[in-house]
Design a protein around this motif. Sequence first.
Motif, PDB file in Angstrom:
ATOM      1  N   ASP A  48      47.711 -48.547  -7.969  1.00 39.62           N
ATOM      2  CA  ASP A  48      47.164 -48.501  -6.520  1.00 39.62           C
ATOM      3  C   ASP A  48      45.772 -48.696  -6.481  1.00 39.62           C
ATOM      4  N   ASN A  49      44.946 -48.252  -7.551  1.00 45.15           N
ATOM      5  CA  ASN A  49      43.603 -48.225  -7.691  1.00 45.15           C
ATOM      6  C   ASN A  49      43.222 -49.790  -7.731  1.00 45.15           C
ATOM      7  N   ASP A  50      44.089 -50.411  -8.491  1.00 44.72           N
ATOM      8  CA  ASP A  50      43.541 -51.884  -8.827  1.00 44.72           C
ATOM      9  C   ASP A  50      43.930 -52.571  -7.310  1.00 44.72           C
ATOM     10  N   ILE A  51      44.865 -52.302  -6.706  1.00 47.31           N
ATOM     11  CA  ILE A  51      45.213 -52.787  -5.536  1.00 47.31           C
ATOM     12  C   ILE A  51      43.902 -52.455  -4.303  1.00 47.31           C
ATOM     13  N   LEU A  52      43.544 -51.359  -4.178  1.00 51.53           N
ATOM     14  CA  LEU A  52      42.532 -51.066  -3.652  1.00 51.53           C
ATOM     15  C   LEU A  52      41.020 -51.677  -3.873  1.00 51.53           C
ATOM     16  N   ILE A  53      41.181 -52.073  -5.214  1.00 52.79           N
ATOM     17  CA  ILE A  53      39.827 -52.804  -5.639  1.00 52.79           C
ATOM     18  C   ILE A  53      39.846 -54.178  -5.138  1.00 52.79           C
ATOM     19  N   ILE A  54      41.089 -54.796  -5.265  1.00 54.04           N
ATOM     20  CA  ILE A  54      41.414 -56.186  -4.981  1.00 54.04           C
ATOM     21  C   ILE A  54      41.203 -56.281  -3.268  1.00 54.04           C
ATOM     22  N   GLN A  55      41.800 -55.448  -2.648  1.00 50.57           N
ATOM     23  CA  GLN A  55      41.655 -55.261  -1.315  1.00 50.57           C
ATOM     24  C   GLN A  55      40.190 -55.441  -0.693  1.00 50.57           C
ATOM     25  N   GLY A  56      39.573 -54.156  -1.287  1.00 50.90           N
ATOM     26  CA  GLY A  56      38.156 -54.163  -1.084  1.00 50.90           C
ATOM     27  C   GLY A  56      37.350 -55.325  -1.092  1.00 50.90           C
ATOM     28  N   LYS A  57      37.751 -56.212  -2.256  1.00 50.86           N
ATOM     29  CA  LYS A  57      37.052 -57.252  -2.387  1.00 50.86           C
ATOM     30  C   LYS A  57      37.149 -58.490  -1.437  1.00 50.86           C
ATOM     31  N   VAL A  58      38.657 -58.791  -0.822  1.00 49.98           N
ATOM     32  CA  VAL A  58      38.881 -59.382   0.291  1.00 49.98           C
ATOM     33  C   VAL A  58      38.141 -58.985   1.363  1.00 49.98           C
ATOM     34  N   ASP A  59      37.916 -57.655   1.905  1.00 46.25           N
ATOM     35  CA  ASP A  59      37.499 -57.161   2.839  1.00 46.25           C
ATOM     36  C   ASP A  59      35.820 -57.002   2.875  1.00 46.25           C
ATOM     37  N   ASP A  60      35.388 -57.357   1.524  1.00 44.56           N
ATOM     38  CA  ASP A  60      33.983 -57.400   1.352  1.00 44.56           C
ATOM     39  C   ASP A  60      33.469 -55.763   1.452  1.00 44.56           C
TER      40      ASP A  60
END
Lengths: 181, 234
Positions: free
Chosen positions: B4-16
């Motif tokens: 879940d944390n990996d996904i949050l990091i990836i999504q955070g990158k997408v949303d800058d």
Amino acid sequence: MKDEKTIIKAIIAGKTAYYGVLVERYQNQVFRVICNMVNNYEDAVELTQDVFVKAYESLHQYNPEFKFFSWIYRIAINRALLFIRNKKTYVPLEKIAFQKETSPGPDKEYDLKTRDAMVEKAIESLKEMYKTVVLLKYYAGLSYEEIAETLEIPEKTVKSRLFDARMLLKDKLSKNLQYVD
Amino acid sequence: MLTDNDILIIQGKVDDTLTEKEEAVFHALTGSNPDAAALYEELLCVQQKLRDDAARIPAMDVTGSVMSAIRHKAGVSAVFPGVLKKYYAFAALFVLVFALGVLAANYLIPPLGSLNNEELTGTMAGKHTDAFKDQEAGVEIDLEAYRKEGLLIYTLFVKSRDSLHVEFVSGRDHSESLYFKRIWPGNEPETGLIQDRQVYAVCGENAIFTITNPPGNSELFFLSNGKRVHKIKF
């Protein structure tokens, strides 16, 4: 005067002209959300105007603890839903896509229009809880924090719903785009 | 397998929305995990499609029309303040319609002076209650009733070629002579009160009488040469 609470206090005190500041600030966010819901530019413009007039009339009910957009967004959603329910001649997205496919024009333009309709169709098919975060994120341009405040849910839930919504959209768009590509 | 944390990091990158520390974690994750890199690409692709679609909707400006509508409503509220403004507005509309109706009536209903006699009967004439005509005897009798300020007034028109006695018999007080009067020509009874009757004589002329609030069962008799020609009962 940029502070939202000060502006609203001034409006309630009778300085009507200050309402123009709020309209200018939020009209396009409200408009994009409505436009995505009703799929018609003219209707969306008219509804946006209605929403801001109605919000002005109900301004005494507004709780300044929340952001103005959070409040007006709910008015906009309710107004747009009422419009969709009442408008029986609403053209479904499938029909729009069909009309665009059959219309003549260069291939590039054809692809672009078709893909737009597919994105709309994919968003339309989402569950309400996912569709709302997508509309607020991309069409209203809100941050996680603002979406959380608007929907009165934790920021963590916003992130989770947005991720799920994106994954669902990815699946729906990739299926639909196979026929185009 | 992504956490879940990996996904949050990836999504955070997408949303800058990543911090510097999270950026470093993201690069390490996508560099070592192909699933993470693939998910990032997919999310970016979806994001781009959504942004393109949102950008397709042109901007607009309703500030002017909204402010205009608000000023109009504010004007109405200033005239009719408070929560009952709808009722005030309705009452004002009612008064306005009434006033316009009264003004219109002045144009639609002509003044009385412009009406002929026939048109005036509706407002001035009384109810025609009795008429008698005997051409052979030369007798003509007309009786009309009016109501005016609580009084019931009869006007009696009598025309007779020969001598005619008009006798009024009161239904209540025989000595009362106020009920029956001749207003033309003159008011003096020619034969006066005879027993219970008030008698006038008419001969070769027109005579006009008034009978005011006659008691019930009062009667008028018309006699020529002692013979009853006509009778009216009130």
